[in-house]
Design a protein around this motif. Sequence first.
Motif, PDB file in Angstrom:
ATOM      1  N   PRO A  28       0.790  -1.236   0.000  1.00  0.00           N
ATOM      2  CA  PRO A  28       0.000   0.000   0.000  1.00  0.00           C
ATOM      3  C   PRO A  28       0.820   1.283   0.000  1.00  0.00           C
ATOM      4  O   PRO A  28       0.278   2.344  -0.236  1.00  0.00           O
ATOM      5  N   LEU A  29       2.129   1.189   0.234  1.00  0.00           N
ATOM      6  CA  LEU A  29       2.943   2.403   0.237  1.00  0.00           C
ATOM      7  C   LEU A  29       3.229   2.912  -1.173  1.00  0.00           C
ATOM      8  O   LEU A  29       3.592   4.061  -1.354  1.00  0.00           O
ATOM      9  N   GLU A  30       3.075   2.060  -2.171  1.00  0.00           N
ATOM     10  CA  GLU A  30       3.326   2.487  -3.542  1.00  0.00           C
ATOM     11  C   GLU A  30       2.136   3.293  -4.061  1.00  0.00           C
ATOM     12  O   GLU A  30       0.995   2.901  -3.860  1.00  0.00           O
ATOM     13  N   PRO A  31       2.390   4.406  -4.744  1.00  0.00           N
ATOM     14  CA  PRO A  31       1.282   5.210  -5.274  1.00  0.00           C
ATOM     15  C   PRO A  31       0.806   4.676  -6.632  1.00  0.00           C
ATOM     16  O   PRO A  31       0.737   5.405  -7.601  1.00  0.00           O
ATOM     17  N   VAL A  32       0.506   3.368  -6.697  1.00  0.00           N
ATOM     18  CA  VAL A  32       0.056   2.743  -7.932  1.00  0.00           C
ATOM     19  C   VAL A  32      -1.340   2.193  -7.702  1.00  0.00           C
ATOM     20  O   VAL A  32      -1.614   1.575  -6.674  1.00  0.00           O
ATOM     21  N   TRP A  33      -2.222   2.439  -8.680  1.00  0.00           N
ATOM     22  CA  TRP A  33      -3.594   1.951  -8.583  1.00  0.00           C
ATOM     23  C   TRP A  33      -3.794   0.793  -9.549  1.00  0.00           C
ATOM     24  O   TRP A  33      -3.217   0.768 -10.632  1.00  0.00           O
ATOM     25  N   GLY A  34      -4.603  -0.166  -9.137  1.00  0.00           N
ATOM     26  CA  GLY A  34      -4.846  -1.341  -9.955  1.00  0.00           C
ATOM     27  C   GLY A  34      -6.285  -1.806  -9.859  1.00  0.00           C
ATOM     28  O   GLY A  34      -7.118  -1.188  -9.189  1.00  0.00           O
ATOM     29  N   LEU A  35      -6.551  -2.900 -10.530  1.00  0.00           N
ATOM     30  CA  LEU A  35      -7.871  -3.511 -10.489  1.00  0.00           C
ATOM     31  C   LEU A  35      -8.027  -4.297  -9.198  1.00  0.00           C
ATOM     32  O   LEU A  35      -7.083  -4.963  -8.771  1.00  0.00           O
ATOM     33  N   PRO A  36      -9.184  -4.238  -8.562  1.00  0.00           N
ATOM     34  CA  PRO A  36      -9.403  -5.107  -7.411  1.00  0.00           C
ATOM     35  C   PRO A  36      -9.206  -6.564  -7.835  1.00  0.00           C
ATOM     36  O   PRO A  36      -9.608  -6.954  -8.933  1.00  0.00           O
ATOM     37  N   GLY A  37      -8.567  -7.336  -6.996  1.00  0.00           N
ATOM     38  CA  GLY A  37      -8.301  -8.718  -7.362  1.00  0.00           C
ATOM     39  C   GLY A  37      -8.118  -9.606  -6.159  1.00  0.00           C
ATOM     40  O   GLY A  37      -7.936  -9.136  -5.042  1.00  0.00           O
ATOM     41  N   ALA A  38      -8.180 -10.911  -6.419  1.00  0.00           N
ATOM     42  CA  ALA A  38      -8.010 -11.895  -5.357  1.00  0.00           C
ATOM     43  C   ALA A  38      -7.726 -13.251  -5.972  1.00  0.00           C
ATOM     44  O   ALA A  38      -8.101 -13.511  -7.121  1.00  0.00           O
ATOM     45  N   LEU A  39      -7.074 -14.111  -5.206  1.00  0.00           N
ATOM     46  CA  LEU A  39      -6.927 -15.496  -5.620  1.00  0.00           C
ATOM     47  C   LEU A  39      -8.246 -16.215  -5.396  1.00  0.00           C
ATOM     48  O   LEU A  39      -8.944 -15.966  -4.397  1.00  0.00           O
ATOM     49  N   VAL A  40      -8.583 -17.097  -6.310  1.00  0.00           N
ATOM     50  CA  VAL A  40      -9.797 -17.892  -6.199  1.00  0.00           C
ATOM     51  C   VAL A  40      -9.462 -19.140  -5.388  1.00  0.00           C
ATOM     52  O   VAL A  40      -8.436 -19.786  -5.617  1.00  0.00           O
ATOM     53  N   GLU A  41     -10.298 -19.452  -4.430  1.00  0.00           N
ATOM     54  CA  GLU A  41     -10.081 -20.654  -3.624  1.00  0.00           C
ATOM     55  C   GLU A  41     -10.371 -21.894  -4.471  1.00  0.00           C
ATOM     56  O   GLU A  41     -11.209 -21.857  -5.367  1.00  0.00           O
ATOM     57  N   PRO A  42      -9.675 -22.999  -4.206  1.00  0.00           N
ATOM     58  CA  PRO A  42      -9.967 -24.235  -4.948  1.00  0.00           C
ATOM     59  C   PRO A  42     -11.455 -24.587  -4.860  1.00  0.00           C
ATOM     60  O   PRO A  42     -12.049 -24.551  -3.779  1.00  0.00           O
ATOM     61  N   GLY A  43     -12.057 -24.849  -6.010  1.00  0.00           N
ATOM     62  CA  GLY A  43     -13.479 -25.179  -6.075  1.00  0.00           C
ATOM     63  C   GLY A  43     -14.397 -23.972  -6.190  1.00  0.00           C
ATOM     64  O   GLY A  43     -15.593 -24.120  -6.447  1.00  0.00           O
ATOM     65  N   GLU A  44     -13.867 -22.765  -5.988  1.00  0.00           N
ATOM     66  CA  GLU A  44     -14.673 -21.545  -6.075  1.00  0.00           C
ATOM     67  C   GLU A  44     -14.829 -21.143  -7.540  1.00  0.00           C
ATOM     68  O   GLU A  44     -13.907 -21.288  -8.334  1.00  0.00           O
ATOM     69  N   ASP A  45     -15.978 -20.630  -7.901  1.00  0.00           N
ATOM     70  CA  ASP A  45     -16.256 -20.166  -9.260  1.00  0.00           C
ATOM     71  C   ASP A  45     -15.636 -18.777  -9.450  1.00  0.00           C
ATOM     72  O   ASP A  45     -15.949 -17.857  -8.689  1.00  0.00           O
ATOM     73  N   PRO A  46     -14.762 -18.584 -10.457  1.00  0.00           N
ATOM     74  CA  PRO A  46     -14.149 -17.273 -10.680  1.00  0.00           C
ATOM     75  C   PRO A  46     -15.175 -16.157 -10.926  1.00  0.00           C
ATOM     76  O   PRO A  46     -14.953 -15.022 -10.511  1.00  0.00           O
ATOM     77  N   VAL A  47     -16.290 -16.462 -11.568  1.00  0.00           N
ATOM     78  CA  VAL A  47     -17.326 -15.445 -11.807  1.00  0.00           C
ATOM     79  C   VAL A  47     -17.943 -15.001 -10.483  1.00  0.00           C
ATOM     80  O   VAL A  47     -18.164 -13.807 -10.253  1.00  0.00           O
ATOM     81  N   VAL A  48     -18.195 -15.949  -9.608  1.00  0.00           N
ATOM     82  CA  VAL A  48     -18.738 -15.616  -8.283  1.00  0.00           C
ATOM     83  C   VAL A  48     -17.750 -14.747  -7.520  1.00  0.00           C
ATOM     84  O   VAL A  48     -18.130 -13.767  -6.874  1.00  0.00           O
ATOM     85  N   ARG A  49     -16.461 -15.077  -7.613  1.00  0.00           N
ATOM     86  CA  ARG A  49     -15.434 -14.274  -6.924  1.00  0.00           C
ATOM     87  C   ARG A  49     -15.360 -12.867  -7.501  1.00  0.00           C
ATOM     88  O   ARG A  49     -15.211 -11.894  -6.756  1.00  0.00           O
ATOM     89  N   ALA A  50     -15.471 -12.736  -8.820  1.00  0.00           N
ATOM     90  CA  ALA A  50     -15.463 -11.413  -9.459  1.00  0.00           C
ATOM     91  C   ALA A  50     -16.641 -10.578  -8.956  1.00  0.00           C
ATOM     92  O   ALA A  50     -16.484  -9.400  -8.609  1.00  0.00           O
ATOM     93  N   ARG A  51     -17.818 -11.174  -8.923  1.00  0.00           N
ATOM     94  CA  ARG A  51     -19.002 -10.461  -8.401  1.00  0.00           C
ATOM     95  C   ARG A  51     -18.795 -10.037  -6.946  1.00  0.00           C
ATOM     96  O   ARG A  51     -19.180  -8.949  -6.546  1.00  0.00           O
ATOM     97  N   GLN A  52     -18.163 -10.905  -6.163  1.00  0.00           N
ATOM     98  CA  GLN A  52     -17.925 -10.601  -4.754  1.00  0.00           C
ATOM     99  C   GLN A  52     -16.978  -9.413  -4.596  1.00  0.00           C
ATOM    100  O   GLN A  52     -17.186  -8.553  -3.743  1.00  0.00           O
TER     101      GLN A  52
END
Length: 134
Positions: A28-52
């Motif tokens: 967080p100390l870097e002044p760079v902005w990005g897309l919200p993101g996360a690792l998907v848990e095994p068995g989790e649907d990537p679309v559901v994670r994106a919506r979350q």
Amino acid sequence: MPLTTRIAVHVLGVDPDRRVLLDRARPPLEPVWGLPGALVEPGEDPVVRARQLVSDAGALTATRVEVIDLESLVEDGLHVVHMVFECGAEPSLFPTDAGSTALWWTLPEIVGLRLSARTRKALASRWAWIWPDT
């Protein structure tokens, strides 16, 4: 030894007023902005994670969820498939308690920000006239 494969989800959240959801890049100390993101848990649907990710940032709903980019990388001995989704979103008028640090930005505000390469590429896929050099 075979590599473990994980899926990372990133979202280009866009609301009806064409505001875009961006988060501070890590660390967080870097002044760079990005897309919200996360690792998907095994068995989790990537679309559901994106919506979350979009709802955690204060959106009532995430609509129009579609993949706009895929990238496969080996990072720190781990095979990571990065999926970038564009999500339509209807922001809530009230803050959420989800702990998201993402904020909604207008296009003129974003032009002045320092952005990650993945974010510039996603924005250029949507608004090439603003980010033509990506």
